[in-house]
Design a protein around this motif. Structure first.
Motif, PDB file in Angstrom:
ATOM      1  N   ASN A  45       6.291   1.066  -3.446  1.00 38.41           N
ATOM      2  CA  ASN A  45       5.551   1.514  -5.072  1.00 38.41           C
ATOM      3  C   ASN A  45       4.252   2.744  -4.755  1.00 38.41           C
ATOM      4  O   ASN A  45       4.157   3.987  -3.779  1.00 38.41           O
ATOM      5  N   ASN A  59       3.383   1.086   0.597  1.00 42.64           N
ATOM      6  CA  ASN A  59       2.847   1.727  -1.087  1.00 42.64           C
ATOM      7  C   ASN A  59       2.321   3.606  -0.649  1.00 42.64           C
ATOM      8  O   ASN A  59       1.675   3.622   0.436  1.00 42.64           O
ATOM      9  N   ASN A 107       1.177   1.762   4.665  1.00 39.08           N
ATOM     10  CA  ASN A 107       0.268   2.556   3.327  1.00 39.08           C
ATOM     11  C   ASN A 107      -0.109   3.854   3.137  1.00 39.08           C
ATOM     12  O   ASN A 107      -0.598   4.026   4.572  1.00 39.08           O
TER      13      ASN A 107
END
Length: 427
Positions: A132, A154, A183
């Protein structure tokens, strides 16, 4: 007499479970589209049964806070945007085994009376938050009272200018068995924040240019931090009031400032630092109230201070580390710190190796007398390159009476010994 079969019900029950599982897999996806039959995520969450798959097509969706109360998989196609309009949290997950993937969360808005998050998961477990984007959020991902979740791949970015108006990128409170991996986090107050977390792993993340800390954790025992990069953060990385921490293969880089450091260990028991690189920080490693620290095969290069040990550091060891191009390799706040040094390499070592066993025959004292003067009177730093400081160094090597007796490497290495997998970036 006929024997009655007694296993029919279990077999029938097992078959029913299989049929139920196949039926769940066969459920059609609930598709959300600006021009489709279901046009809001709110409606999709209302009609989707447990185990369903919700597909969000490309577009921008401005809706009240979304509450996920059943186990569903939410997947974005074309990176759809959930817009908080700078006014609210975007999604709150309270069901087990929820997956959120491929969605953009944007514009949460600053809040001074609540920890407002783009995606909050609370009082549950088994969640997956992957692939995301979180843009211009206050808190990005906020997990509270959860277990067994994964946060991976993410990208979280914020553009706040002050700590009071900024939240953390990934925030965990009261969690266990969480994996945070791969991430990218920048521009938040703290990139990653842990409090009361147990048995969790943080690996292969890049946390950079955050306002305060790239990583900050307190009261979080038995966690591992592996192969991360913490770069150019306001104060570096802070580890506080914790025990049994393993930090291996990380890079602490370019954390500069009057109160900045690559890594701060404060009131820590039994930490292990292995194979890390501390490069171009004001202070590479600062240890304060640390007990039984084991630091091995780390690289301390081009820092102001490679290692600073407060006088309350006890029973610590530095084995097979490399110290090069630091203004001060090791500094202490007094003569009481107990830290054993063995087999480290210092580019400042001027000894010899007559028996050619790779170890110096003359002990090396890494604490310079001038560093003790600077610790007590900081303005004296202006004398750093002066002839006076050179005389101090020569005098201390000849009569080592003022620097700490306990901080000495009896047989330093004659050549670099630490694993230097990424040292090329220093040149």
């Amino acid at each position: 007499m006929r024997r009655v079969r007694t296993d029919r019900r279990p077999v029938a029950f097992g078959a029913a479970l299989l049929l139920g599982a196949h039926a769940a897999l066969a459920q059609p996806a609930v598709v959300v589209s600006p021009t489709g039959a279901v046009r809001t995520v709110t409606e999709a969450l209302r009609v989707a049964p447990a185990g369903a798959r919700i597909v969000i097509r490309a577009g921008t969706y401005r809706e009240p806070t979304l509450h996920v109360t059943r186990a569903v998989t939410i997947v974005g196609e074309g990176l759809p945007t959930l817009d908080g309009e700078n006014a609210r949290e975007i999604m709150v997950v309270t069901a087990r085994d929820v997956t959120v993937r491929g969605v953009r969360f944007a514009r949460v808005g600053t809040a001074f009376t609540e920890d407002r998050a783009a995606l909050r998961v609370r009082d549950t477990g088994g969640c997956t938050i992957a692939d995301n984007r979180f843009d211009d959020t206050f808190f990005g991902v906020y997990l509270a009272n959860v277990a067994g979740c994964r946060i991976e791949r993410n990208v979280l970015s914020a553009r706040k200018t002050g700590e009071s108006a900024s939240g953390n990128g990934i925030h965990l409170w009261s969690a266990r068995d969480v994996v945070i991996a791969d991430n990218q986090i920048r521009g938040h107050r703290d990139g990653i924040y842990f409090e009361f977390v147990r048995a969790s792993t943080v690996e292969r993340n890049v946390s950079e240019r955050n306002l305060r800390y790239g990583l900050h954790f307190m009261y979080s025992d038995s966690c591992r931090y592996l192969d991360n990069t913490f770069r150019a953060n306001g104060s570096g990385v802070a580890v506080m009031y914790t025990k049994q921490v393993v930090m291996r293969g990380n890079r602490f880089e370019d954390n500069r400032g009057g109160a900045a450091y690559g890594l701060l260990l404060k009131e820590i028991g039994d930490p292990v630092l292995e194979g890390n690189t501390f490069a171009r920080n004001t202070v590479g490693l600062m240890a304060d109230g640390t007990t039984r620290l084991l630091a091995s095969r780390n690289v301390f290069a081009s820092n102001g201070w490679g290692v600073r040990l407060m006088s309350n550091v006890q029973d610590s060891r530095f084995d097979a580390n490399d110290f090069s191009a630091n203004t001060f390799d090791v500094a202490t706040s007094g003569r009481d710190a107990t830290a054993a040094f063995a087999g480290n390499w210092f580019d400042a070592y001027r000894g010899y190796d007559l028996d050619r066993d790779g170890r110096g025959d003359v002990p090396h004292r890494p604490v310079r007398l001038f560093s003790l003067l600077v610790a007590r009177y900081e303005p004296s730093m202006v004398l750093l390159r002066s002839f006076f400081v050179d005389l101090l160094d020569v005098a201390e090597r000849g009569i080592p009476s003022l620097t700490p007796d306990a901080v000495v490497d009896a047989h330093p290495a004659m050549r670099p010994v630490a694993r230097r997998t990424t040292v090329s970036s220093l040149h």
